[in-house]
Design a protein around this motif. Structure first.
Motif, mmCIF file in Angstrom:
data_model
loop_
_atom_site.group_PDB
_atom_site.id
_atom_site.type_symbol
_atom_site.label_atom_id
_atom_site.label_comp_id
_atom_site.label_asym_id
_atom_site.label_seq_id
_atom_site.Cartn_x
_atom_site.Cartn_y
_atom_site.Cartn_z
ATOM 1 N N ARG A 127 -23.956 42.283 101.774
ATOM 2 C CA ARG A 127 -23.451 43.243 100.798
ATOM 3 C C ARG A 127 -22.783 42.491 99.658
ATOM 4 N NH1 ARG A 127 -26.278 45.995 103.263
ATOM 5 N NH2 ARG A 127 -25.766 47.636 104.693
ATOM 6 N N GLU B 196 -21.291 52.531 105.560
ATOM 7 C CA GLU B 196 -22.094 51.346 105.265
ATOM 8 C C GLU B 196 -21.774 50.772 103.884
ATOM 9 O OE1 GLU B 196 -26.748 49.875 105.017
ATOM 10 O OE2 GLU B 196 -26.320 52.014 105.213
ATOM 11 N N TRP B 197 -21.643 51.633 102.874
ATOM 12 C CA TRP B 197 -21.495 51.166 101.497
ATOM 13 C C TRP B 197 -20.079 51.254 100.961
ATOM 14 C CZ3 TRP B 197 -25.356 48.349 100.195
ATOM 15 C CH2 TRP B 197 -26.616 48.623 100.711
#
Length: 90
Positions: free
Chosen positions: A2, A56-57
């Motif tokens: 990420r 997740e983000w």
């Protein structure tokens, strides 16, 4: 994998700039993040409510801002939608 750093891109006419804005809040655990907001939990709650996309983000996202006169949002959206790839093109 990420991206951890939020970047700020500014482009107006011939003027262009890109800088590191900060780390995304999503790079921290919620417990670590709360430490930053110990004196302002209202802002923590606002971020979690308005900016948090998913576990997740986190708060990672992209934003486009158009500044000008006589802009028609529907026309801009339609033009941008035409740029999107189809599933086959991906």
């Amino acid at each position: 994998w990420r991206h951890n750093t939020a970047m700020y891109w500014s482009h107006a006419g011939k003027h262009f700039g890109i800088t590191s804005a900060r780390k995304w809040w999503g790079t921290l655990s919620k417990e670590q993040m709360q430490l930053y907001f110990a004196n302002n939990m209202e802002e923590y709650d606002r971020i979690m409510r308005e900016d948090w996309i998913s576990e997740e983000w986190g708060d990672r996202r992209q934003e486009l801002v158009f500044i000008g006169t006589n802009l028609v949002e529907m026309d801009i959206r339609a033009a941008l939608d035409e740029c999107l790839c189809t599933g086959e093109e991906m």
